[in-house]
Design a protein around this motif. Structure first.
Motif, PDB file in Angstrom:
ATOM      1  N   CYS A  11      65.147  59.524  32.274  1.00 35.50           N
ATOM      2  CA  CYS A  11      66.362  59.283  31.394  1.00 35.50           C
ATOM      3  C   CYS A  11      66.698  57.641  31.135  1.00 35.50           C
ATOM      4  O   CYS A  11      66.048  56.933  31.726  1.00 35.50           O
ATOM      5  N   LEU A  12      68.056  57.446  30.186  1.00 36.75           N
ATOM      6  CA  LEU A  12      67.927  56.103  30.193  1.00 36.75           C
ATOM      7  C   LEU A  12      68.338  55.268  31.385  1.00 36.75           C
ATOM      8  O   LEU A  12      68.153  54.155  31.595  1.00 36.75           O
ATOM      9  N   CYS A  13      69.191  55.852  32.128  1.00 37.80           N
ATOM     10  CA  CYS A  13      69.725  55.306  33.255  1.00 37.80           C
ATOM     11  C   CYS A  13      68.911  55.428  34.704  1.00 37.80           C
ATOM     12  O   CYS A  13      68.784  54.740  35.542  1.00 37.80           O
ATOM     13  N   GLY A  14      67.669  56.423  34.483  1.00 37.60           N
ATOM     14  CA  GLY A  14      66.801  56.490  35.731  1.00 37.60           C
ATOM     15  C   GLY A  14      67.160  57.572  36.701  1.00 37.60           C
ATOM     16  O   GLY A  14      66.531  57.651  37.619  1.00 37.60           O
ATOM     17  N   ASP A  15      68.358  58.012  36.499  1.00 36.85           N
ATOM     18  CA  ASP A  15      68.817  58.953  37.503  1.00 36.85           C
ATOM     19  C   ASP A  15      67.975  60.494  37.442  1.00 36.85           C
ATOM     20  O   ASP A  15      67.835  60.997  38.353  1.00 36.85           O
ATOM     21  N   PHE A  77      70.287  67.443  30.057  1.00 34.32           N
ATOM     22  CA  PHE A  77      70.475  66.309  29.886  1.00 34.32           C
ATOM     23  C   PHE A  77      70.910  65.659  31.080  1.00 34.32           C
ATOM     24  O   PHE A  77      71.230  66.339  31.934  1.00 34.32           O
ATOM     25  N   CYS A  78      70.829  64.106  31.324  1.00 35.97           N
ATOM     26  CA  CYS A  78      71.355  63.469  32.514  1.00 35.97           C
ATOM     27  C   CYS A  78      72.976  63.479  32.156  1.00 35.97           C
ATOM     28  O   CYS A  78      73.481  63.141  31.174  1.00 35.97           O
ATOM     29  N   SER A  83      71.244  61.525  28.250  1.00 35.71           N
ATOM     30  CA  SER A  83      69.867  61.518  27.675  1.00 35.71           C
ATOM     31  C   SER A  83      69.413  63.061  27.473  1.00 35.71           C
ATOM     32  O   SER A  83      69.629  63.451  28.498  1.00 35.71           O
ATOM     33  N   SER A  84      69.099  63.420  26.282  1.00 34.89           N
ATOM     34  CA  SER A  84      68.763  64.607  25.983  1.00 34.89           C
ATOM     35  C   SER A  84      67.382  64.583  26.568  1.00 34.89           C
ATOM     36  O   SER A  84      66.228  63.626  26.411  1.00 34.89           O
ATOM     37  N   LEU A  85      66.633  65.633  27.442  1.00 33.81           N
ATOM     38  CA  LEU A  85      65.477  65.730  28.293  1.00 33.81           C
ATOM     39  C   LEU A  85      64.460  66.823  27.972  1.00 33.81           C
ATOM     40  O   LEU A  85      63.491  66.781  27.552  1.00 33.81           O
ATOM     41  N   PHE A  86      65.239  67.948  28.076  1.00 30.30           N
ATOM     42  CA  PHE A  86      64.458  69.296  28.154  1.00 30.30           C
ATOM     43  C   PHE A  86      65.115  70.296  27.278  1.00 30.30           C
ATOM     44  O   PHE A  86      66.487  70.420  27.093  1.00 30.30           O
ATOM     45  N   GLY A 101      60.784  61.375  23.166  1.00 32.50           N
ATOM     46  CA  GLY A 101      61.345  60.056  23.489  1.00 32.50           C
ATOM     47  C   GLY A 101      61.453  59.650  24.931  1.00 32.50           C
ATOM     48  O   GLY A 101      61.632  58.529  25.317  1.00 32.50           O
ATOM     49  N   ALA A 102      61.641  60.727  25.864  1.00 35.19           N
ATOM     50  CA  ALA A 102      61.879  60.428  27.170  1.00 35.19           C
ATOM     51  C   ALA A 102      60.802  60.319  27.945  1.00 35.19           C
ATOM     52  O   ALA A 102      60.974  59.515  29.058  1.00 35.19           O
ATOM     53  N   ILE A 103      59.650  60.580  27.500  1.00 31.90           N
ATOM     54  CA  ILE A 103      58.338  60.260  28.082  1.00 31.90           C
ATOM     55  C   ILE A 103      57.831  58.784  27.759  1.00 31.90           C
ATOM     56  O   ILE A 103      57.722  58.248  27.011  1.00 31.90           O
TER      57      ILE A 103
END
Length: 140
Positions: A11-15, A77-78, A83-86, A101-103
């Motif tokens: 995600c954007l923040c890395g969490d 999402f995170c 961030s939208s992820l899955f 976009g998250a890859i």
């Protein structure tokens, strides 16, 4: 999951971080209202994988909506950066969609199809060589 990852991302923040062990089963773009709203743009670019081949580290928040066919669509999402992820559908057990976009290195992505083309904004230019369906085609 194998030692060698096919892809990884975060995600954007890395969490939230993830690794993917295999190539995608299919790749597409969706212009439905829900995908456009959840991504904040004209479509969602999604690669679909066998769920057991995707390892996720970190806490996720989820939101579930109902698709046209009545299936539940769970979007993950995170909870920190949003961030939208899955995405997962209740009518596709064992499959998980990863928002491309998250890859980290997504240079391999090439959509095989577009769905909900009837909702595509005029400004969202797409490759006209990709098969486009006005709605969701029947499952094969």
């Amino acid at each position: 999951m194998s030692e060698q990852a096919f892809a990884s991302g975060q995600c954007l923040c890395g969490d939230v971080k993830f690794t993917i062990a295999s190539e995608p089963a299919m790749m597409g773009q969706c212009h439905c209202d829900d995908c456009r709203k959840s991504t904040g743009t004209g479509h969602a670019s999604i690669a679909f994988f066998v769920k057991d081949n995707v390892k996720i580290d970190g806490k996720l928040s989820t939101y579930t909506s109902k698709a046209d066919n009545g299936a539940g669509i769970k979007r993950s999402f995170c909870p920190n950066c949003g961030s939208s992820l899955f995405a997962e559908s209740t009518d596709r057990d064992g499959v998980i969609g990863v928002l491309v976009g998250a890859i980290d290195d997504n240079s391999w992505f090439k959509a095989n199809f577009r769905v909900y083309n009837k909702s595509k904004p005029a400004w969202d230019l797409m490759d006209d060589n990709i098969p486009a369906f006005e709605e969701m085609p029947p499952a094969a």
